[in-house]
Design an enzyme around this catalytic site. Structure first.
Site, PDB file in Angstrom:
ATOM      1  N   GLU A  68       0.826  -1.211   0.000  1.00 20.97           N
ATOM      2  CA  GLU A  68       0.000   0.000   0.000  1.00 20.97           C
ATOM      3  C   GLU A  68       0.852   1.249   0.000  1.00 20.97           C
ATOM      4  OE1 GLU A  68      -0.735  -2.719   1.597  1.00 20.97           O
ATOM      5  OE2 GLU A  68      -2.737  -3.179   0.834  1.00 20.97           O
ATOM      6  N   HIS A 137     -10.283  -5.456   9.241  1.00 16.71           N
ATOM      7  CA  HIS A 137     -10.891  -5.240   7.926  1.00 16.71           C
ATOM      8  C   HIS A 137     -12.272  -4.605   8.040  1.00 16.71           C
ATOM      9  CE1 HIS A 137      -7.929  -8.469   7.379  1.00 16.71           C
ATOM     10  NE2 HIS A 137      -7.886  -8.159   6.077  1.00 16.71           N
TER      11      HIS A 137
END
Lengths: 336, 434
Positions: A68, A137
């Protein structure tokens, strides 16, 4: 713009509306590129980019490595050098890995270079709980990014706004962070065809009312509206404001409503403490609307814990309709 | 550990009470059973006694509303060190209303590792130096130029909300379409004292739309005692005070009484003054040697509202005289000269307006809005009631609600003013008793 009034509006899902926005942008502006993990042939973690790679090819719809920080860095650099990147995170939680690029580069470069450059970057964050994806998540971290000057943060709650805010974000010269609620991807709504924008920094009154103001974000808008229907049957008219943009916040819409109703309930999925509702509350308390408050401000937000995996607990740690009803009744009836 | 003095529960529905007056000062020594303070509840005013001997400390401020069971002061033993007010656990009766279950969102993991425990309530009592009110209520009150002190709050813990202020403003703005605007004053009630007489003073409280001079016929029979007369607010020589309830009016009389500096009185009240005398006897029982109620108000809902309105509205002798006639059984007693003199004493329009407003507050829509039967039942000083059987203002049968220890005297052929219409008989009765 109101989809209901637009003849060419069709029913699309939230995910389809976002895909349509990206399709229009890719089609009409050669500077627009999509970046993200598995957004190409796989179609994205939540199938939002879908088959766009087949239409525009891998130069415009780019899979980035599983890093990321690296991907975000490329996107910031691309934006700095003239492209209009839309960077997708698989889960908003993974923004933690890219914070250096988002917070220290994208948000600050315009300021640090005396306005000589800007970073016209759009980032998309699938967010929120309700999918059984547990602590790493399922978070709602919009307040993290909304704390940073230089970033704009939006949370569309409808397919129409998901498309309109994405197209508005592309027109913005500075970084815009879009938090998309994962549970909303399959929700349907009327979406106008073609290009249009939903203004950043402008809240929407989803339901007019006189007895209390509910300021909600993202999926909580729908829960607040469901609660408002029940309340209306009981004679309590709640005004439901969809904040839509967290930063910059639409001060006037919120204050005008509080001046009218005298009662404020903030409902948001992020952790209650120091969250979006804290800012809304403080904004009201600091304003002239304070003098119109006829009850303490009430906030409903996420509990002080990570999102649990157990489905019952997962529901219990974020506001639900019965809790909104209880709070709204207590507020409207002067019991708080 | 010092002894706590708590807000007592004095009637079934009571949840909180207001500290009206402390009878002792910080640091003073008190004895068990000594009158310590006065409270007011929604229904009654009461005197509360010291629960123990001790040195009196940490009283909450007068005017504070305190939930029942909460400490309002502390009594320390001699020699005991007086620190800050002791911490107390919130008693069950005064526990805050259960917090509404706001959301499942507040549910934490079972072990609650991250939430600090709520600290136990550690303050002795909620001491408010200003009324609890929402910002909206404060803002409305500011705009209306009124004080929040007198507005009853209907929110949690008596919090004044915007609706309370609006209701108050509405009722103040239009108490009745016929009532003129009233200008109010400040100041203490007028007190008139006779020269001469010995022994326990006799305190006289006149009725509505009257004044201290109305006692003249009866006073001839009471000259052996020092006489003290109080003019009601907006009556006689007293200032025009804003009164919003019977309790307000009773509090003014109590204040005037406390300022008299007398230890004991024989108390006589007529009509509305009778109700006020009864209320005073209820809150100052140790200071009242005996109580005489002449056609008192407060013992039933009926009252001649037309007469009240007529007297308040009259601006000429012609319109006043018929209503004066309604006060007595034999209206030949009301001569033209008497009516002229009465009208002359009522020639101040501001005072008439204030009286009309007072009537509207204590007798709204021609109904007695307060009931003092419970107070009458509580009295333990010698009490008598005197009534004319032809009373056309307050029905004499209200007297029949009195408990057995109250002596009842009914006069035939007499109206609402026995002290005027049969002063001789009433005087004889009182002379024998006082």
């Amino acid at each position: 713009m109101n989809a209901m009034d637009t003849p060419e509006a069709r029913e699309l899902s939230y995910a389809e509306a976002i895909r349509e926005a990206m399709d229009i942008a890719l089609e009409s502006d050669p500077r627009v590129v999509l970046m993200g993990e598995d957004i190409g042939v796989y179609g994205g973690a939540f199938q939002v980019t879908g088959d766009l790679v087949h239409k525009y090819g891998t130069d415009r719809v780019m899979d980035t490595p599983i890093s990321e920080l690296g991907g975000a860095g490329v996107a910031v650099g691309a934006a700095l050098t003239g492209l209009r990147p839309i960077f997708e995170f698989q889960f908003s939680d993974f923004a933690a890995l890219a914070m250096e690029q988002i917070v220290n580069q994208a948000a600050k470069l315009r300021y640090m270079l005396g306005g000589a450059v800007s970073v016209p970057l759009v980032m998309r964050f699938p967010a929120g709980s309700g999918t059984g994806a547990a602590a790493q998540h399922s978070q709602s971290i919009e307040a993290w990014l909304a704390h940073v000057p230089g970033l704009k943060v939006v949370q569309p709650s409808t397919p129409e706004d998901a498309k309109g805010l994405l197209l508005a974000a592309l027109e913005d010269p500075d970084p815009v962070m879009i938090f998309e609620h994962k549970i909303l991807y399959k929700s349907k709504g009327l979406v106008p065809a073609g290009h249009y924008t939903t203004p950043i920094g402008k809240a929407a009154i989803r339901r007019a009312g006189t007895d209390l103001t509910i300021v909600a974000t993202s999926i909580m808008v729908h829960k607040a509206l469901a609660a408002a229907e029940t309340l209306a049957a009981e004679g309590i008219e709640a005004e439901v404001i969809d904040l839509r943009t967290v930063r910059p916040m639409d001060r006037e819409t919120v204050l005008a409503s509080v001046r009218k109703t005298g009662r404020l309930l903030c409902v948001y999925e992020g952790v209650k403490t120091l969250g979006v509702g804290a800012e809304v509350s403080a904004m009201v308390a600091e304003s002239d609307a304070f003098d119109f408050l006829d009850a303490p401000i009430v906030r409903l937000g996420g509990a002080e814990c990570p999102i649990p995996y157990n489905p019952d607990l997962e529901k219990a740690v974020v506001p639900q309709v019965p809790g909104i009803l209880d709070a709204a009744r207590a507020l409207a009836k002067g019991r708080i | 550990m010092p002894t706590e003095v708590i807000m007592p529960k004095v009637d079934m529905d009571m949840t909180e009470g207001t500290i009206v007056t402390w009878h002792v000062a910080e640091g003073e020594a008190v004895e068990k059973g000594q009158p310590l303070f006065d409270i007011e509840t929604a229904k009654a005013a009461m005197e509360v006694e010291a629960p123990a001997d001790g040195l009196f400390h940490h009283p909450v401020a007068e005017g504070t509303v305190v939930p029942i069971g909460q400490p309002v002061a502390w009594l320390y033993a001699a020699g005991e060190e007086v620190g800050p007010p002791p911490a107390v656990a919130a008693p069950a009766a005064a526990a805050a209303p259960a917090e509404p279950a706001l959301a499942g969102a507040e549910v934490s993991a079972p072990s609650e590792p991250m939430r600090a425990p709520e600290p136990p309530m550690s303050r002795p009592a909620p001491v408010a130096d200003r009324p609890r009110a929402t910002p909206a209520a404060r803002s409305l009150a500011r705009q209306g130029g009124i004080s929040l002190d007198r507005i009853p709050g209907t929110g949690p813990s008596g919090r004044v909300q915007a609706g309370d202020v609006r209701a108050w403003l509405d009722s103040a703005a239009s108490p009745s379409p016929t009532l003129p605007a009233v200008s109010y004053e400040t100041g203490a009630l007028a007190v008139h004292r006779s020269r001469g007489g010995t022994g326990t003073p006799v305190l006289l409280i006149h009725g509505f739309a009257s004044d201290s001079t109305s006692w003249v016929p009866l006073e001839a029979h009471l000259k052996h005692r020092p006489l003290i007369r109080i003019d009601l607010p907006s009556h006689g020589k007293s200032p025009r005070l804003r009164i919003d309830s019977f309790a307000d009016l009773a509090a003014e009389i109590r204040r005037a009484f406390d300022g008299l500096g007398v230890e004991k009185v024989d108390l006589i009240g007529h009509s509305l003054g009778g109700a006020l005398a009864l209320s005073l006897a209820d809150t100052r029982p140790r200071s009242i040697a005996s109580l005489t109620l002449i056609a008192p108000a407060g013992l039933g809902p009926q009252i001649n509202g037309d007469a009240l309105t007529g007297i308040c509205r009259a601006t000429r002798v012609e319109s006043l005289k018929p209503w004066l006639g309604a006060l007595v059984a034999d209206d030949s007693l009301i001569s033209d000269a008497y009516a002229r003199a009465a009208m002359a004493s009522r020639n101040d329009p501001a005072q008439r307006a204030a009286q009309a407003r007072l009537a509207d507050v204590v007798f709204p829509d021609g109904v007695q809005s307060f009931d003092l039967k419970a107070a009458l039942d509580r009295l333990d000083m010698p009490t008598r009631m005197i009534w004319g059987r032809q009373d056309a203002i307050l029905p004499w049968k209200h007297a029949l609600r009195a408990p057995g220890q109250v002596a009842l005297h009914f006069f035939d052929g007499v109206g609402h003013m026995p002290q005027f219409e049969c002063a001789e008989e009433v005087g004889k009765l009182l002379r024998a008793a006082l």
